[in-house]
Design a protein around this motif. Structure first.
Motif, PDB file in Angstrom:
ATOM      1  N   PRO A   3     -10.420  10.357  -6.709  1.00 54.38           N
ATOM      2  CA  PRO A   3      -9.402  11.390  -6.480  1.00 54.38           C
ATOM      3  C   PRO A   3      -9.410  11.822  -5.007  1.00 54.38           C
ATOM      4  CG  PRO A   3     -10.821  11.959  -8.348  1.00 54.38           C
ATOM      5  CD  PRO A   3     -11.417  10.756  -7.695  1.00 54.38           C
ATOM      6  N   VAL A   4      -8.238  12.117  -4.494  1.00 50.24           N
ATOM      7  CA  VAL A   4      -8.099  12.517  -3.096  1.00 50.24           C
ATOM      8  C   VAL A   4      -7.400  13.867  -3.056  1.00 50.24           C
ATOM      9  CG1 VAL A   4      -7.129  11.891  -0.859  1.00 50.24           C
ATOM     10  CG2 VAL A   4      -7.958  10.100  -2.394  1.00 50.24           C
ATOM     11  N   ALA A   5      -7.945  14.778  -2.277  1.00 49.37           N
ATOM     12  CA  ALA A   5      -7.363  16.117  -2.160  1.00 49.37           C
ATOM     13  C   ALA A   5      -5.971  16.045  -1.548  1.00 49.37           C
ATOM     14  CB  ALA A   5      -8.264  17.001  -1.307  1.00 49.37           C
ATOM     15  N   ASP A   6      -5.124  16.995  -1.928  1.00 48.20           N
ATOM     16  CA  ASP A   6      -3.751  17.035  -1.421  1.00 48.20           C
ATOM     17  C   ASP A   6      -3.692  17.087   0.098  1.00 48.20           C
ATOM     18  OD1 ASP A   6      -2.588  16.861  -3.912  1.00 48.20           O
ATOM     19  OD2 ASP A   6      -2.342  19.040  -4.134  1.00 48.20           O
ATOM     20  N   THR A   7      -4.582  17.844   0.723  1.00 43.81           N
ATOM     21  CA  THR A   7      -4.566  17.935   2.187  1.00 43.81           C
ATOM     22  C   THR A   7      -4.904  16.580   2.810  1.00 43.81           C
ATOM     23  OG1 THR A   7      -6.830  18.773   2.160  1.00 43.81           O
ATOM     24  CG2 THR A   7      -5.069  20.395   2.356  1.00 43.81           C
ATOM     25  N   GLU A   8      -5.864  15.882   2.231  1.00 42.04           N
ATOM     26  CA  GLU A   8      -6.213  14.551   2.738  1.00 42.04           C
ATOM     27  C   GLU A   8      -5.057  13.577   2.554  1.00 42.04           C
ATOM     28  OE1 GLU A   8     -10.190  12.951   1.899  1.00 42.04           O
ATOM     29  OE2 GLU A   8     -10.640  14.929   1.070  1.00 42.04           O
ATOM     30  N   ARG A   9      -4.355  13.698   1.440  1.00 39.53           N
ATOM     31  CA  ARG A   9      -3.197  12.838   1.205  1.00 39.53           C
ATOM     32  C   ARG A   9      -2.127  13.077   2.264  1.00 39.53           C
ATOM     33  NH1 ARG A   9      -2.152  13.216  -5.326  1.00 39.53           N
ATOM     34  NH2 ARG A   9      -4.202  12.453  -5.946  1.00 39.53           N
ATOM     35  N   ARG A  10      -1.818  14.333   2.494  1.00 38.81           N
ATOM     36  CA  ARG A  10      -0.788  14.671   3.497  1.00 38.81           C
ATOM     37  C   ARG A  10      -1.192  14.193   4.878  1.00 38.81           C
ATOM     38  NH1 ARG A  10      -0.740  19.435   0.536  1.00 38.81           N
ATOM     39  NH2 ARG A  10      -1.923  20.533   2.105  1.00 38.81           N
ATOM     40  N   HIS A  11      -2.447  14.386   5.238  1.00 44.72           N
ATOM     41  CA  HIS A  11      -2.932  13.943   6.551  1.00 44.72           C
ATOM     42  C   HIS A  11      -2.891  12.421   6.671  1.00 44.72           C
ATOM     43  CE1 HIS A  11      -4.199  17.776   8.285  1.00 44.72           C
ATOM     44  NE2 HIS A  11      -4.667  18.100   7.098  1.00 44.72           N
ATOM     45  N   ILE A  49       3.401  -1.399   4.757  1.00 45.20           N
ATOM     46  CA  ILE A  49       2.992  -1.750   3.397  1.00 45.20           C
ATOM     47  C   ILE A  49       1.886  -0.807   2.915  1.00 45.20           C
ATOM     48  CG2 ILE A  49       1.808  -3.538   2.037  1.00 45.20           C
ATOM     49  CD1 ILE A  49       3.572  -5.590   3.525  1.00 45.20           C
ATOM     50  N   GLY A  50       0.943  -0.486   3.786  1.00 47.36           N
ATOM     51  CA  GLY A  50      -0.115   0.462   3.431  1.00 47.36           C
ATOM     52  C   GLY A  50       0.437   1.833   3.095  1.00 47.36           C
ATOM     53  N   LEU A  51       1.386   2.300   3.899  1.00 50.05           N
ATOM     54  CA  LEU A  51       2.012   3.594   3.640  1.00 50.05           C
ATOM     55  C   LEU A  51       2.746   3.571   2.306  1.00 50.05           C
ATOM     56  CD1 LEU A  51       2.849   6.447   4.456  1.00 50.05           C
ATOM     57  CD2 LEU A  51       4.729   5.437   5.757  1.00 50.05           C
ATOM     58  N   ALA A  52       3.483   2.513   2.038  1.00 47.79           N
ATOM     59  CA  ALA A  52       4.208   2.400   0.769  1.00 47.79           C
ATOM     60  C   ALA A  52       3.246   2.403  -0.417  1.00 47.79           C
ATOM     61  CB  ALA A  52       5.065   1.135   0.763  1.00 47.79           C
ATOM     62  N   ALA A  53       2.092   1.752  -0.254  1.00 52.44           N
ATOM     63  CA  ALA A  53       1.094   1.718  -1.330  1.00 52.44           C
ATOM     64  C   ALA A  53       0.558   3.121  -1.609  1.00 52.44           C
ATOM     65  CB  ALA A  53      -0.042   0.764  -0.979  1.00 52.44           C
ATOM     66  N   LEU A  54       0.260   3.872  -0.556  1.00 50.99           N
ATOM     67  CA  LEU A  54      -0.219   5.242  -0.747  1.00 50.99           C
ATOM     68  C   LEU A  54       0.851   6.114  -1.386  1.00 50.99           C
ATOM     69  CD1 LEU A  54      -2.193   6.039   2.536  1.00 50.99           C
ATOM     70  CD2 LEU A  54      -3.106   5.485   0.278  1.00 50.99           C
ATOM     71  N   GLN A  55       2.074   5.995  -0.909  1.00 52.09           N
ATOM     72  CA  GLN A  55       3.162   6.800  -1.467  1.00 52.09           C
ATOM     73  C   GLN A  55       3.433   6.440  -2.928  1.00 52.09           C
ATOM     74  OE1 GLN A  55       6.035   5.984   1.630  1.00 52.09           O
ATOM     75  NE2 GLN A  55       5.784   8.045   2.449  1.00 52.09           N
ATOM     76  N   MET A  56       3.286   5.174  -3.262  1.00 52.87           N
ATOM     77  CA  MET A  56       3.467   4.761  -4.650  1.00 52.87           C
ATOM     78  C   MET A  56       2.400   5.417  -5.529  1.00 52.87           C
ATOM     79  SD  MET A  56       3.080   0.962  -6.341  1.00 52.87           S
ATOM     80  CE  MET A  56       1.318   0.955  -6.015  1.00 52.87           C
ATOM     81  N   ARG A  57       1.177   5.366  -5.058  1.00 53.29           N
ATOM     82  CA  ARG A  57       0.048   5.881  -5.840  1.00 53.29           C
ATOM     83  C   ARG A  57       0.026   7.411  -5.895  1.00 53.29           C
ATOM     84  NH1 ARG A  57      -4.068   4.273  -9.356  1.00 53.29           N
ATOM     85  NH2 ARG A  57      -5.859   5.575  -8.953  1.00 53.29           N
ATOM     86  N   TRP A  58       0.239   8.054  -4.749  1.00 56.96           N
ATOM     87  CA  TRP A  58       0.076   9.499  -4.664  1.00 56.96           C
ATOM     88  C   TRP A  58       1.347  10.294  -4.932  1.00 56.96           C
ATOM     89  CZ3 TRP A  58      -2.908   9.350   0.607  1.00 56.96           C
ATOM     90  CH2 TRP A  58      -4.219   8.906   0.381  1.00 56.96           C
ATOM     91  N   GLU A  59       2.496   9.697  -4.630  1.00 61.88           N
ATOM     92  CA  GLU A  59       3.746  10.452  -4.739  1.00 61.88           C
ATOM     93  C   GLU A  59       4.717   9.842  -5.751  1.00 61.88           C
ATOM     94  OE1 GLU A  59       5.147  10.596  -0.705  1.00 61.88           O
ATOM     95  OE2 GLU A  59       3.637  12.079  -0.125  1.00 61.88           O
ATOM     96  N   ASN A  60       4.243   8.865  -6.513  1.00 53.95           N
ATOM     97  CA  ASN A  60       5.048   8.196  -7.543  1.00 53.95           C
ATOM     98  C   ASN A  60       6.359   7.637  -6.998  1.00 53.95           C
ATOM     99  OD1 ASN A  60       3.169   8.711  -9.637  1.00 53.95           O
ATOM    100  ND2 ASN A  60       3.925  10.806  -9.741  1.00 53.95           N
ATOM    101  N   GLN A  61       6.321   7.152  -5.767  1.00 52.17           N
ATOM    102  CA  GLN A  61       7.501   6.525  -5.170  1.00 52.17           C
ATOM    103  C   GLN A  61       7.489   5.037  -5.499  1.00 52.17           C
ATOM    104  OE1 GLN A  61       8.026   7.337  -1.008  1.00 52.17           O
ATOM    105  NE2 GLN A  61       7.788   9.541  -1.271  1.00 52.17           N
ATOM    106  N   GLY A  62       8.640   4.413  -5.368  1.00 51.65           N
ATOM    107  CA  GLY A  62       8.736   2.982  -5.603  1.00 51.65           C
ATOM    108  C   GLY A  62       8.012   2.195  -4.520  1.00 51.65           C
ATOM    109  N   TYR A  63       7.671   0.964  -4.849  1.00 50.93           N
ATOM    110  CA  TYR A  63       6.993   0.081  -3.898  1.00 50.93           C
ATOM    111  C   TYR A  63       7.958  -1.041  -3.547  1.00 50.93           C
ATOM    112  CZ  TYR A  63       3.331  -2.809  -1.831  1.00 50.93           C
ATOM    113  OH  TYR A  63       2.559  -3.544  -0.973  1.00 50.93           O
ATOM    114  N   PRO A  64       8.524  -1.014  -2.328  1.00 46.56           N
ATOM    115  CA  PRO A  64       9.599  -1.940  -1.985  1.00 46.56           C
ATOM    116  C   PRO A  64       9.160  -3.338  -1.550  1.00 46.56           C
ATOM    117  CG  PRO A  64       9.200  -0.463  -0.155  1.00 46.56           C
ATOM    118  CD  PRO A  64       8.291  -0.032  -1.282  1.00 46.56           C
ATOM    119  N   TYR A  65       7.881  -3.620  -1.553  1.00 45.03           N
ATOM    120  CA  TYR A  65       7.405  -4.903  -1.050  1.00 45.03           C
ATOM    121  C   TYR A  65       7.028  -5.834  -2.194  1.00 45.03           C
ATOM    122  CZ  TYR A  65       7.394  -2.381   3.303  1.00 45.03           C
ATOM    123  OH  TYR A  65       7.782  -1.643   4.380  1.00 45.03           O
TER     124      TYR A  65
END
Length: 81
Positions: A3-11, A49-65
Motif C-alpha cells: 500500500p502507498v500513502a496518498d501523499t506519496e502517490r501524488r508526489h 508508460i510508467g506513469l500510465a501504469a501508476l495511474q491505472m493502479r492508483w487512480e483506476n484510469q485506463g491503460y492506453p499501451y
C-alpha cells in the motif's frame, strides 16, 4: 504491491509528470543529434508508460499501451539506466 500513502502517490505522479515535461523539452533541443534523440525518445516513452501504469493502479484510469509496448520498455529501455 505494498500500500502507498496518498501523499506519496501524488508526489510520484507529479514527479513523473515533471520528468516527462522536461524530456519533451529536451527532445526538441536535441533533434539535430540522432543518437541523443533516440535515447531521449526511449526514456520519454518509458516514463509515459510508467506513469500510465501508476495511474491505472492508483487512480483506476485506463491503460492506453499495448502489452507489446510495455514489454519493449521493460526489455530494452530500463536496462539502459
Amino acid at each position: 504491491m505494498e500500500p502507498v500513502a496518498d501523499t506519496e502517490r501524488r508526489h510520484s505522479i507529479a514527479s513523473l509528470d515533471s520528468s516527462i515535461r522536461k524530456l519533451e523539452k529536451a527532445l526538441t533541443s536535441v533533434q539535430q543529434n540522432v543518437a541523443s534523440t533516440t535515447a531521449v525518445s526511449k526514456r520519454l516513452q518509458a516514463l509515459k508508460i510508467g506513469l500510465a501504469a501508476l495511474q491505472m493502479r492508483w487512480e483506476n484510469q485506463g491503460y492506453p499501451y499495448s502489452a507489446e509496448e510495455t514489454k519493449y520498455v521493460c526489455k530494452y529501455v530500463f536496462p539502459l539506466n
